[in-house]
Structure formats: C-alpha cells, structure tokens
Design a protein around this motif. Structure first.
Motif, PDB file in Angstrom:
ATOM      1  N   VAL A  70       2.264   1.707  -3.466  1.00 60.66           N
ATOM      2  CA  VAL A  70       1.215   2.152  -4.393  1.00 60.66           C
ATOM      3  C   VAL A  70       0.928   3.632  -4.193  1.00 60.66           C
ATOM      4  O   VAL A  70       0.820   4.400  -5.159  1.00 60.66           O
ATOM      5  CB  VAL A  70      -0.069   1.299  -4.220  1.00 60.66           C
ATOM      6  N   SER A  71       0.785   4.072  -2.946  1.00 64.76           N
ATOM      7  CA  SER A  71       0.493   5.493  -2.702  1.00 64.76           C
ATOM      8  C   SER A  71       1.660   6.374  -3.134  1.00 64.76           C
ATOM      9  O   SER A  71       1.462   7.450  -3.690  1.00 64.76           O
ATOM     10  CB  SER A  71       0.159   5.724  -1.228  1.00 64.76           C
ATOM     11  N   LYS A  72       2.910   5.894  -2.899  1.00 65.71           N
ATOM     12  CA  LYS A  72       4.081   6.659  -3.334  1.00 65.71           C
ATOM     13  C   LYS A  72       4.099   6.783  -4.854  1.00 65.71           C
ATOM     14  O   LYS A  72       4.334   7.864  -5.398  1.00 65.71           O
ATOM     15  CB  LYS A  72       5.358   5.973  -2.841  1.00 65.71           C
ATOM     16  N   ARG A 117       1.539   6.546  -6.877  1.00 62.85           N
ATOM     17  CA  ARG A 117       0.405   7.373  -7.297  1.00 62.85           C
ATOM     18  C   ARG A 117       0.752   8.855  -7.156  1.00 62.85           C
ATOM     19  O   ARG A 117       0.494   9.660  -8.065  1.00 62.85           O
ATOM     20  CB  ARG A 117      -0.831   7.041  -6.466  1.00 62.85           C
ATOM     21  N   ASN A 118       1.371   9.221  -6.017  1.00 61.21           N
ATOM     22  CA  ASN A 118       1.768  10.621  -5.819  1.00 61.21           C
ATOM     23  C   ASN A 118       2.811  11.052  -6.835  1.00 61.21           C
ATOM     24  O   ASN A 118       2.774  12.175  -7.347  1.00 61.21           O
ATOM     25  CB  ASN A 118       2.300  10.828  -4.399  1.00 61.21           C
ATOM     26  N   GLU A 138       0.829  -1.207   0.000  1.00 58.97           N
ATOM     27  CA  GLU A 138       0.000   0.000   0.000  1.00 58.97           C
ATOM     28  C   GLU A 138       0.861   1.254   0.000  1.00 58.97           C
ATOM     29  O   GLU A 138       0.544   2.236  -0.691  1.00 58.97           O
ATOM     30  CB  GLU A 138      -0.929   0.010   1.214  1.00 58.97           C
ATOM     31  N   ALA A 139       1.952   1.244   0.765  1.00 58.12           N
ATOM     32  CA  ALA A 139       2.855   2.393   0.808  1.00 58.12           C
ATOM     33  C   ALA A 139       3.480   2.625  -0.568  1.00 58.12           C
ATOM     34  O   ALA A 139       3.570   3.774  -1.031  1.00 58.12           O
ATOM     35  CB  ALA A 139       3.933   2.176   1.862  1.00 58.12           C
TER      36      ALA A 139
END
Length: 188
Positions: A90-92, A94-95, A87-88
């Motif tokens: 993926v969010s990184k 995405r940002n 999840e970390a």
C-alpha cells in the motif's frame, strides 16, 4: 409585496428556536452513533463466532494446550507477515501514485497551489516579520531617515572643511599634487 414580507418573516428564526433545533439534531446524532456502535458490536461477535470455533480446554492435557498455543502463535505470525506485506504494498503504491500525479502536473505545467489562510497582522508585526526582528519598529521611518541624513551631511561637511583648511599650505605646489596622487585622491 406580501410575498417579500413573508420571506423576511420566514428568514428570521429566534435564538431560542435555533438552540432547540440544534439540541434536537445533537440528540438525533447521538442516537444514530449509539445504534451504529451496537450494530458494529453485533457484526463483530457474529464474525468471531463464524471464524473462531469454541474451545473446550478443560479436557485437554498440558502438552495439548502447549501445542495449541504454538499453533496459535504460528497463525498470529503468519497474519502479521501478511499484514506487513500488505502495508508495504500500500505504501509503495501510494508513493508511486504521488510521483505519477506530480509527473502529470509537471507535464501539464500546472502546479498545486496550497490553500492560503487569511491572517490579520498589524503593520508593526508585518514590519517586524519583514525585518526578521523581534523588536517593534516605529512607523515614523521618514523622520528617522531625515535626522540620520542631516547628521551625516553635517559631519561630512565639517570633515571636508576641516581637512581643506588644514592642508592648504601642505597641498600647495608640486609636493601637494604629489601627495594627492600618492594618496589616491582626485586632483582638483
């Protein structure tokens, strides 16, 4: 001309027919959703059978059961750690993608325009929104301005006339000019 009439006749669909077709479409969609749900359940059960072996806990002692629970807990902790890491990442990512797309748009000079919705607003509501007030303003602004303007002019003329008559004798001669100079009023 007969082709145009046929097209017009085909275009007109009675309301009862539309309702019937809509109900058939909804029934078909409900059947497909039920079928998808059943397929997902079957697939989930199959995957669980393949990945999780059957446990025979009746022949195990208390100590063996506790050890098994500890192993399960360790496995769960490992899976949670992996899930958090994924999840970390993926969010990184995405940002990073969002920042890169913003940089690309900045370089191109084109900016995303938000989609605007049509909103029906009356003239009173628009004036209220522009003035940022909660009360309704009347559309008869000219008459209000004229009446205010006339009142201001009358008061201004009366004040000038009144001051002029009062100060005629006081302003005469050199002392009057000195008073005007001291008060900052322009000489006449």
């Amino acid at each position: 001309m007969s082709e145009g009439n046929n097209e017009q006749k085909r275009g007109k669909v009675p309301i009862a027919r539309k309702i019937h077709l809509k109900s058939l479409m909804l029934a078909n969609a409900a059947k497909k959703l039920e079928k998808e749900k059943n397929e997902r359940d079957i697939e989930r059960n199959r995957v669980l059978k393949d990945t999780v072996p059957q446990l025979n806990t009746s022949s195990l002692s208390v100590q063996e059961l506790q050890n098994m629970c500890k192993q399960f807990q360790q496995t769960i902790d490992g899976v949670d750690a992996e899930r958090y890491d994924v999840e970390a990442k993926v969010s990184k990512n995405r940002n990073e993608i969002e920042s890169l797309t913003q940089k690309v748009l900045d370089l191109k000079g084109k900016f995303k325009r938000p989609t605007l919705r049509r909103v029906r607003v009356s003239a009173d509501e628009m004036l209220g929104a522009l003035a940022e007030t909660t009360y309704k303003t009347s559309l008869d602004l000219r008459s209000n301005l004229k009446s205010v303007k006339k009142e201001d002019e009358k008061e201004h003329k009366q004040a000038e006339v009144h001051d002029w008559r009062k100060n005629v004798e006081a302003m005469s001669g050199m002392e009057g000019r000195k008073k005007k100079f001291d008060s900052g009023a322009p000489p006449q």
